[in-house]
Design an enzyme around this catalytic site. Structure first.
Site, short mmCIF file in Angstrom:
data_model
loop_
_atom_site.label_atom_id
_atom_site.label_comp_id
_atom_site.label_asym_id
_atom_site.label_seq_id
_atom_site.Cartn_x
_atom_site.Cartn_y
_atom_site.Cartn_z
N LYS A 1 -11.14 11.74 21.41
CA LYS A 1 -10.04 11.48 22.34
C LYS A 1 -8.88 12.36 21.89
O LYS A 1 -8.19 12.07 20.93
CB LYS A 1 -9.62 10.01 22.32
CG LYS A 1 -8.58 9.69 23.39
CD LYS A 1 -8.15 8.24 23.36
CE LYS A 1 -7.26 7.94 24.55
NZ LYS A 1 -6.09 8.85 24.64
N SER B 1 9.36 2.67 -12.94
CA SER B 1 9.33 1.31 -12.40
C SER B 1 8.80 1.26 -10.98
O SER B 1 8.41 0.20 -10.50
CB SER B 1 10.75 0.72 -12.42
OG SER B 1 11.57 1.39 -11.49
N GLY B 2 8.77 2.41 -10.31
CA GLY B 2 8.44 2.42 -8.89
C GLY B 2 9.64 2.10 -8.03
O GLY B 2 9.58 2.22 -6.80
#
Length: 884
Positions: A267, A747-748
């Site tokens: 598609k 720590s993110g």
């Protein structure tokens, strides 16, 4: 004898009575030199790159694998020659055998030397061209000056050519991880594009996701305009009509239950386009019969050059993005800037041809004729839309994982009908449709142009509010949109009355259409987690309604009557997650059922739930080193990052395989704590909408005595990143002065974590009190930088070193865990030598985690053996245990 001598080392290292690897006896050279790249999970994952030369496979171990970026010079350590028959080896080398571990055929094909191969190999500068399923173009192997190594080091380098791509845009080893063994019986495409893949098996897709491979060599030569095509039975003589109304597809909720008699195509994410080719000109029409020929002069010329027979040709025009996938915004920009030379026209049907009406001819016969006509036109701007050779479920799953919009299913024996017919069905990967723009809001903060578009669909003759979209824009697009909206601004709302409409909006005449993808419809008729993809001008605003999937039709139903059945309210379950998720081997288990996989959990990065599940599958082995045996707490986000978060320490684990409840006696007067006991458990909680995973400072087997201290460097308002780096360095120096061995991880989030491994000797209170004393000393010594007390007012311009995480029941986000913050940063172990190169606590995110996997947990390789008692450190600090 030369061949036997060359393989002597290979054979001496292996016991062929125990290993399934081939011995190479009786091998013969290939008619065309071959190459193979095998992905090998030995003591460490690496890629074995092999070129056939002089009757053997010259071999190199490439730790990081190939890269399409010419600036990436990948180390390639030369190893012993392997036999030619090794090209077909895929399997498990048993334990205690040389190279023990799993091996897959990651890529395979033929190669050609650019210069003399023997001289280049001898001189240590071998240049060659690859024709694989994934690797294409020109490459070089360059020998480095050795320093007495037993194995000679080389560099594998991509040469600059049309296949080269920046590493930041495309990492072939991360985006295409799977085996090509299923494709190895087919010839690799020569001179074409490499296979496009997005962490999934391609289940019978064409060799590229969006680029159709050439038609079968059995097809006859292409038919020129002055030749009479061999038309199928059932073709009726007819003059060429001025216009043709296209056949449209019906959206369904799943593939047909009876799969026989259907074919499937991509598609395409573009504009429907019908080409009318007469004896003397080519015209290009939209689905609404608008003549767009003047907008696409290059495509018009390309069709004229093919000299196709007079007829009507039906297809879709797209622009391919850098990843080879159709990109709707790029398509729209091409038309907006009148730069349409890059358009690709995928042709999938031919209702009229050569003075005949083919609309009653079965689809398969029409397509056979079309493939014949376009046989030599599959690499330029006009291409034949290939069908997939796989089951519907696998096709949809593969298409979705490749990042395509979905697939179109068509009855093989159906006629061409000038209306929306159940003989053509749409199977979408997620929710996506057009909406009428009825207004917009003002931008906030530094944003340009507008805040969000107000969207609607028609229902019972009125425009009903369906929600707003505020993501998917860039500054230029926002500015351009605002100008277009200003031109149609009005003082009346085009929407039916609704309490959900925002206050003080700008209303516009309901004439512009927005293409929007979204997670689901709410019960109140609003879309969730929408993303803007572009404007559409090939449809009429009054035709836009809410698309509701019908029940999949049966093959037996061949009439044009719409398929009957119960409509699905709300969001249709994407087949990609239900009917056989075609995941890379070993990444997601077949038993894992991911619900709502395409729900966007982080609008900032566009990350979907399935992306997060795959991330945890990718880092599972690395993360289990930090989770095994340790009580956990989890942050659940059922509504994604922007929604409400739930901190979960206890749960019923019956529906969470791989997660277990710990002994209730560990933590008196509390329900049982949880442990993620296996990688399966990690995936279970990710499916359960968990984003963050935190761990306590002790393992369950000795819960009363923590085995680490954690110091969380938490910056206050106004603290610059450079100050955090400096604080981490000071923290390290002070801990080392106390005789301890600190380890570092991001720590993110905003800051950094410093961890100290401990021997299991002291109780919780003692360890916590000592950690507080460490922080107090630093705060007293450097009060302009550190603060002992938490709270926003206390740490403006300063860093709070959070020692409270060392108390009983407190937790810290685990290494490799994602964070439930915009962008989905991850917590990653790093070496102290890397400190100054870090750009933030979220230096790595879920989206770019693959760039760190080669280092994994290596920066903490000395962690376990660095555990010490605190007696000496307490003495050095002048700290006395409580009660003494």
């Amino acid at each position: 004898m030369a061949e036997l001598e060359s393989l002597k080392t290979y054979r001496a290292k292996r016991n062929f009575g125990k290993t399934p690897e081939p011995s190479g006896q009786g091998d013969v050279s290939s008619a065309e030199p071959t190459f193979v790249v095998q992905k090998h999970w030995a003591s460490r994952l690496h890629y074995d790159f092999r070129l056939e030369l002089d009757g053997v496979m010259k071999s190199w171990a490439v730790p990081k694998g190939p890269s399409f970026d010419p600036s990436d010079k990948r180390m390639a350590v030369q190893v012993e020659d392997h036999p030619i028959s090794y090209n077909t080896f895929e399997g498990e080398i048993p334990a205690n055998q040389y190279g023990a571990g799993k091996v897959i055929i990651w890529d395979k094909g033929s190669w050609q030397p650019v210069t003399d191969a023997h001289k280049g190999y001898a001189d240590g500068n071998l240049k060659f061209e690859l024709h694989g399923h994934k690797l294409h173009g020109k490459w070089a192997l360059v020998r480095m000056k050795g320093r007495g190594e037993k194995q000679v080091p080389w560099l594998l380098i991509k040469e600059k050519d049309s296949f080269a791509r920046p590493a930041g845009d495309f990492s072939v080893v991360d985006e295409m991880p799977d085996s090509v063994k299923a494709l190895s019986d087919r010839p690799a495409p020569v001179g074409g594009e490499p296979l496009k893949e997005n962490r999934t098996k391609t289940a019978g897709l064409p060799k590229t996701a969006a680029t159709a491979a050439p038609a079968s060599s059995k097809a006859s030569k292409s038919i020129r305009g002055d030749a009479k095509p061999e038309l199928p039975t059932g073709a009726l003589k007819a003059s060429l009509p001025d216009l043709v109304k296209p056949q449209l597809a019906v959206l369904v909720d799943k593939p047909p239950a009876d799969p026989e008699g259907w074919i499937y195509e991509i598609k395409f994410d573009g504009y429907r386009l019908l080409a009318r080719i007469s004896e003397n000109k080519v015209q290009l029409f939209t689905r609404n019969a608008n003549d767009w020929t003047s907008k696409m002069p290059a495509l018009q010329q390309a069709l004229q050059a093919l000299a196709l027979p007079p007829g009507w040709y039906d297809g879709e025009v797209v622009v391919l993005g850098d990843n080879g996938i159709p990109n709707f915004q790029d398509l729209q920009q091409s038309f907006d800037t009148a730069r349409t030379a890059n358009l690709i026209y995928y042709v999938f049907d031919v209702p009229f041809c050569g003075g005949h009406d083919l609309r009653k001819v079965p689809l398969t016969e029409r397509r056979a004729l079309l493939a014949q006509l376009l046989h030599n036109a599959n690499t330029g701007s006009v291409r034949f839309s290939q069908e997939f050779a796989a089951s519907a479920g696998d096709v949809v799953a593969s298409a979705c994982q490749l990042g395509l919009e979905g697939v179109i299913g068509k009855r093989a024996n159906s006629p061409y009908e000038a209306r929306r017919s159940p003989n053509w069905i749409k199977l979408k990967c997620g929710q996506r449709q057009e909406f009428v723009i009825g207004g917009f809001t003002d931008p906030q903060g530094s944003r340009l142009g507008l805040g969000a578009l107000l969207l609607g669909v028609h229902q019972d003759g009125v425009l009903v509010y369906a929600g707003s979209v505020g993501t998917g824009f860039n500054d230029r697009l926002l500015t351009d949109l605002r100008q277009q909206l200003n031109a149609i601004e009005t003082d009346r709302s085009p929407f039916a009355p609704s309490k959900d409409l925002p206050r003080k909006p700008h209303w516009v005449k309901p004439t512009l259409l927005a293409e929007v993808s979204f997670g689901e419809w709410t019960q109140s008729g609003r879309i969730r987690h929408p993303v803007f993809h572009g404007l559409r001008d090939d449809k009429k605003a009054e035709t836009i309604v809410r698309e509701t999937p019908q029940a999949a039709p049966s093959t037996a139903r061949t009439s044009a009557k719409p398929a009957e059945g119960k409509t699905v309210r709300g969001r249709a379950k994407p087949v990609a997650a239900e009917a056989g998720q075609a995941e890379p081997e070993g990444l997601l288990p077949a038993s894992l059922r991911v619900t709502n996989p395409d729900r966007v959990i982080d609008p900032a990065s566009g990350t979907r739930k399935i992306d997060l599940v795959r991330y945890y599958a990718l880092v599972g082995e690395l993360m289990m080193e930090h989770l095994k045996g340790r009580p956990v707490a989890m942050v659940r986000a059922p509504e994604g990052v922007p929604g409400e978060l739930f901190f979960q320490k206890h749960a019923d684990v019956k529906k969470l395989p791989g997660v277990c409840q710990l002994d209730p006696a560990l933590y008196m007067s509390h329900p049982p704590m949880l442990e993620i006991a296996s990688k399966e458990g990690l995936l279970s909680v990710a499916q359960w909408n968990v984003i963050e995973i935190h761990t306590q400072n002790a393992v369950a087997s000795s819960f009363d005595k923590p085995d680490r201290m954690v110091f969380d460097l938490d910056p206050g308002e106004g603290v610059e990143w450079g100050q955090i780096l400096e604080a981490a360095e000071l923290m390290k120096m002070f801990l080392e002065e106390l005789g301890l061995v600190p380890f570092l991880k991001t720590s993110g989030g905003k800051g950094l974590h410093v961890l100290v491994p401990l021997k299991k000797q002291l109780d919780w209170d003692t360890v916590k009190d000592f950690s507080e004393a460490v922080v107090a000393h630093l705060a007293q010594t450097l009060p302009q930088r550190f603060v002992l007390k938490s709270g926003p007012k206390n740490r403006v311009g300063k860093i709070f070193i959070d020692y409270l995480r060392n108390g009983l029941g407190a937790t810290t986000v685990a290494a490799w865990s994602a964070r439930s913050r915009p962008g989905l940063g991850i917590s990653v172990p790093v070496d102290w030598s890397e400190l100054k190169s870090l750009k933030g606590g979220d230096h790595w995110t879920v989206k770019i985690a693959h760039t760190r996997l080669d280092k994994g947990n290596a920066p903490w390789s000395a962690y376990a053996k660095s555990a010490l008692g605190l007696s000496s450190a307490m003495k050095a600090l002048g700290f006395k245990k409580p009660g003494r």
